[in-house]
Design a protein around this motif. Structure first.
Motif, PDB file in Angstrom:
ATOM      1  N   LYS A 124       0.819  -1.214   0.000  1.00  0.00           N
ATOM      2  CA  LYS A 124       0.000   0.000   0.000  1.00  0.00           C
ATOM      3  C   LYS A 124       0.854   1.266   0.000  1.00  0.00           C
ATOM      4  CE  LYS A 124      -4.198   1.769   2.190  1.00  0.00           C
ATOM      5  NZ  LYS A 124      -3.915   3.170   1.939  1.00  0.00           N
ATOM      6  N   GLY A 125       0.423   2.267  -0.764  1.00  0.00           N
ATOM      7  CA  GLY A 125       1.093   3.552  -0.793  1.00  0.00           C
ATOM      8  C   GLY A 125       0.653   4.439   0.358  1.00  0.00           C
ATOM      9  N   ILE A 126       1.045   5.713   0.299  1.00  0.00           N
ATOM     10  CA  ILE A 126       0.766   6.659   1.367  1.00  0.00           C
ATOM     11  C   ILE A 126      -0.354   7.586   0.923  1.00  0.00           C
ATOM     12  CG2 ILE A 126       1.756   8.348   2.953  1.00  0.00           C
ATOM     13  CD1 ILE A 126       3.144   5.635   3.060  1.00  0.00           C
ATOM     14  N   ASP A 127      -1.562   7.348   1.417  1.00  0.00           N
ATOM     15  CA  ASP A 127      -2.710   8.184   1.085  1.00  0.00           C
ATOM     16  C   ASP A 127      -3.189   9.012   2.274  1.00  0.00           C
ATOM     17  OD1 ASP A 127      -3.068   7.444  -1.628  1.00  0.00           O
ATOM     18  OD2 ASP A 127      -4.030   5.584  -1.004  1.00  0.00           O
ATOM     19  N   THR A 128      -3.014   8.483   3.478  1.00  0.00           N
ATOM     20  CA  THR A 128      -3.563   9.109   4.673  1.00  0.00           C
ATOM     21  C   THR A 128      -2.487   9.202   5.753  1.00  0.00           C
ATOM     22  OG1 THR A 128      -4.244   6.998   5.659  1.00  0.00           O
ATOM     23  CG2 THR A 128      -5.813   8.062   4.153  1.00  0.00           C
ATOM     24  N   LEU A 129      -2.801   9.934   6.828  1.00  0.00           N
ATOM     25  CA  LEU A 129      -1.881  10.026   7.955  1.00  0.00           C
ATOM     26  C   LEU A 129      -1.640   8.652   8.566  1.00  0.00           C
ATOM     27  CD1 LEU A 129      -0.207  11.729   9.896  1.00  0.00           C
ATOM     28  CD2 LEU A 129      -2.293  12.145  11.230  1.00  0.00           C
ATOM     29  N   GLU A 130      -2.672   7.835   8.627  1.00  0.00           N
ATOM     30  CA  GLU A 130      -2.518   6.482   9.155  1.00  0.00           C
ATOM     31  C   GLU A 130      -1.532   5.665   8.307  1.00  0.00           C
ATOM     32  OE1 GLU A 130      -5.206   2.538  10.345  1.00  0.00           O
ATOM     33  OE2 GLU A 130      -6.116   4.205   9.224  1.00  0.00           O
ATOM     34  N   ASP A 131      -1.635   5.797   6.984  1.00  0.00           N
ATOM     35  CA  ASP A 131      -0.696   5.112   6.088  1.00  0.00           C
ATOM     36  C   ASP A 131       0.734   5.557   6.384  1.00  0.00           C
ATOM     37  OD1 ASP A 131      -2.803   3.868   4.765  1.00  0.00           O
ATOM     38  OD2 ASP A 131      -2.889   5.383   3.185  1.00  0.00           O
ATOM     39  N   LEU A 132       0.916   6.864   6.568  1.00  0.00           N
ATOM     40  CA  LEU A 132       2.245   7.398   6.844  1.00  0.00           C
ATOM     41  C   LEU A 132       2.789   6.858   8.152  1.00  0.00           C
ATOM     42  CD1 LEU A 132       4.504   9.413   6.003  1.00  0.00           C
ATOM     43  CD2 LEU A 132       3.290  11.145   7.361  1.00  0.00           C
ATOM     44  N   GLN A 133       1.961   6.836   9.165  1.00  0.00           N
ATOM     45  CA  GLN A 133       2.395   6.336  10.466  1.00  0.00           C
ATOM     46  C   GLN A 133       2.779   4.859  10.390  1.00  0.00           C
ATOM     47  OE1 GLN A 133      -1.132   7.445  12.651  1.00  0.00           O
ATOM     48  NE2 GLN A 133      -0.286   9.430  13.284  1.00  0.00           N
ATOM     49  N   ASN A 134       2.008   4.077   9.649  1.00  0.00           N
ATOM     50  CA  ASN A 134       2.329   2.655   9.491  1.00  0.00           C
ATOM     51  C   ASN A 134       3.628   2.468   8.715  1.00  0.00           C
ATOM     52  OD1 ASN A 134       0.049   1.762  10.885  1.00  0.00           O
ATOM     53  ND2 ASN A 134      -1.210   1.700   9.038  1.00  0.00           N
ATOM     54  N   ALA A 135       3.821   3.307   7.689  1.00  0.00           N
ATOM     55  CA  ALA A 135       5.043   3.218   6.892  1.00  0.00           C
ATOM     56  C   ALA A 135       6.266   3.581   7.731  1.00  0.00           C
ATOM     57  CB  ALA A 135       4.944   4.126   5.673  1.00  0.00           C
TER      58      ALA A 135
END
Length: 241
Positions: free
Chosen positions: A225-236
């Protein structure tokens, strides 16, 4: 044929502002995407297309192959077309600027597809793995023909299951926003008017379908998964800690 990668890096993002410049393990997100591309193609064949001088300045810290485009483009493909207009290439691969974990082998797989002179546009998909994913509007779904071409893309969970029956979730396909184009197709694409379906779904590939362009779809076994949301960023970020 000569293949190059262009990474569109628009500064403003509705869901996660300025995301291409956000820190990911000590480096900006756009640099992580660029370094992943380096695993699949030579640095001399990677370009970044941005609409903002601040993104250009950051990118110049790790590559001098940065093109500043106008801000008014309707889509990433329109931005790619402007950036590619003065570059020497036969095939252009569009790697999204928010996909730091994509499988870099996709670059060579897509490039090989263009040994067919008829192909103008190709993209990538994988199986959907859960009903949550199926109903997520941030996950774009694609329906395929028996020839492996796209019939339609939607943020909705297509195809619709009319009756209350059990079904295999893997019958549903997730579109992955990595594209490959013949260079001369890009000029054609920018001359098409913005389509009605494109405006409704906010999916630029529908402009091509509405104008009768076949989109060859290449299957990959999994998708990071790419970075679409703040949650995605935090997981990355957790992956770099």
């Amino acid at each position: 044929m000569k293949t190059i990668v262009i990474i569109p890096a628009r500064l403003k993002s509705t869901r996660l502002p300025d995301k291409v410049l956000l820190d990911l393990g000590g480096k900006p997100l756009i640099q992580r995407v660029y370094e992943n591309c380096l695993l699949g193609i030579e640095s001399s064949d990677i370009w970044i297309a941005t609409d903002d001088d601040s993104v250009r300045d950051v990118c110049l810290g790790f590559t001098n192959q940065v093109i500043v485009t106008k801000k008014e483009h309707e889509s990433g493909t329109d931005r790619i077309a402007e950036a590619a207009s003065n570059l020497n290439a036969d095939v252009i691969i569009n790697v999204q600027g928010d996909e730091p974990f994509f499988d870099y082998s996709i670059i060579s797989r897509l490039s090989k597809e263009f040994e067919s002179e008829e192909l103008q546009l190709a993209s990538v998909y994988s199986d959907i793995s859960s009903k949550t994913e199926l109903m997520d509007p941030n996950v774009v779904k694609v329906v395929l023909s028996v020839l492996g071409n796209a019939l339609y893309f939607s943020r909705y969970g297509i195809p619709y299951v009319r009756e209350d029956i059990d079904f295999d979730i893997n019958l549903f396909k997730r579109h992955i926003g990595i594209y490959a184009y013949k260079k001369d197709f890009l000029d054609k694409f920018t001359k098409f008017p913005i389509s009605g379906l494109e405006r409704l779904e906010k999916l630029e590939q529908l402009r091509a379908l509405e104008n009768g362009i076949a989109i060859k779809m290449i299957k990959i076994p999994f998708f990071e998964k790419g970075i679409d949301t703040l949650e995605d960023l935090q997981n990355a970020r957790k992956r770099f800690n």
